[in-house]
Design an enzyme around this catalytic site. Sequence first.
Site, mmCIF file in Angstrom:
data_model
loop_
_atom_site.group_PDB
_atom_site.id
_atom_site.type_symbol
_atom_site.label_atom_id
_atom_site.label_comp_id
_atom_site.label_asym_id
_atom_site.label_seq_id
_atom_site.Cartn_x
_atom_site.Cartn_y
_atom_site.Cartn_z
ATOM 1 N N SER A 186 0.853 -1.189 0.000
ATOM 2 C CA SER A 186 0.000 0.000 0.000
ATOM 3 C C SER A 186 0.886 1.236 0.000
ATOM 4 O O SER A 186 1.685 1.414 -0.910
ATOM 5 C CB SER A 186 -0.960 -0.026 1.195
ATOM 6 N N THR A 187 0.821 2.073 1.037
ATOM 7 C CA THR A 187 1.604 3.308 1.078
ATOM 8 C C THR A 187 3.096 3.018 0.945
ATOM 9 O O THR A 187 3.661 2.239 1.695
ATOM 10 C CB THR A 187 1.358 4.048 2.410
ATOM 11 N N HIS A 213 -2.593 -1.064 -3.367
ATOM 12 C CA HIS A 213 -3.747 -0.186 -3.185
ATOM 13 C C HIS A 213 -3.603 1.059 -4.057
ATOM 14 O O HIS A 213 -2.742 1.909 -3.813
ATOM 15 C CB HIS A 213 -3.868 0.235 -1.715
ATOM 16 N N MET A 308 -0.256 1.149 5.125
ATOM 17 C CA MET A 308 -1.097 1.380 6.293
ATOM 18 C C MET A 308 -2.053 0.223 6.508
ATOM 19 O O MET A 308 -2.415 -0.487 5.583
ATOM 20 C CB MET A 308 -1.921 2.661 6.103
ATOM 21 N N ASP A 311 -4.340 -4.948 5.899
ATOM 22 C CA ASP A 311 -4.719 -5.761 4.749
ATOM 23 C C ASP A 311 -3.582 -6.723 4.421
ATOM 24 O O ASP A 311 -2.427 -6.322 4.323
ATOM 25 C CB ASP A 311 -5.018 -4.859 3.545
#
Length: 368
Positions: A186-187, A213, A308, A311
């Site tokens: 993600s991030t 993401h 973050m 997940d």
Amino acid sequence: MQYKVLVVDDSTFFRRRVSDFLNQDPGLTVVGEAKNGQEAIEMAAKLQPDVITMDVEMPVMDGISAVKRIMASTPTPILMFSSLTKDGAQATLDALDAGALDFLPKKFEDIAKERQEAISLLQQRVKALARRRAFSRPSLLRTTPSPRPSLRDTRAPEVKPAVSVDATRPPKASGKRYSALAIGASTGGPVALQTILTKLPANFPYPIFLVQHMPGTFTTAFAGRMNNLCQIKVKEAENGDLIEPGCAYLAPGGKQMLVDGTSRSCRIRIVDDSGLENITYKPSVDLSFASLGRIYGGDLLAVVLTGMGADGREGCRSLKQRGATIWAQDEKTCVVYGMPQAVTAAGLSSASLALGDVASHILAEMPA
């Protein structure tokens, strides 16, 4: 602790709007506003903010140029605001390649349906980057240079002791047999994925499944960029794709990527998750990993990178029960140590790897 934020945008209305939203959080305070990239560079040096929010298109100096200059002189976590268009996606990827760490859509209605939810998400993302600044001020993400040029969980769980890999020793293969590689992020994921995938050879003999993401327009642009940079083939996954070795399939934004068939012959299935419960992310690492587990069982290596939230934890739990091997990125090289921490804290990861070491360990564990 109160984190300092510098807001950069050529629109007075948008600067005030973002500032008002951030100042609603007692843990954040906007210490300055800049209307172009040149002002941003000067104010970043003067105010030493913990995070900068940055627009892309501005007069005098654009956001991408400002990111490059700031990262060269006063490295600071930067969150980009961008449009959900093809051009916006390309510009955002350029900004991430220049050193920005995260991005959000400039239209708040594209962030979340409810206004307060969008504000809360903005605050969470800024605080996550600010904590990264506090953790490691001088070195944010690029602890290992990219081999090729350009490109809702806020409280962390208690971490169980992880097996950290000694980077001074050459990677040692377990001898286990594999059929596929899966990576979730993600991030901070776009640059992390670039760091890993550009090191894989053209003859890498396994299919790769990527879950990052991102909105839909961004995954299309990101897949195209990675395909140009990598020796392996990288494509945005499409419904009905027949799985081939040496190809990386990127889950499309706004959809879910599943697989059907057997380990010897399987296809991609892209679905809208409107009928699925308890699924927050589109795409979801949990959902894709669980689907891959049903096809490949224990013959899968799964890697959870920076991001973050949590997940991937439940997907890894499902994989672990089937005998799959799971690795997580270490805290030091993560932009946000959320997803890898969740997997590690749950006792699911067998190794904690620095970003720069992931590719060499993959190649040792899954030799060509």
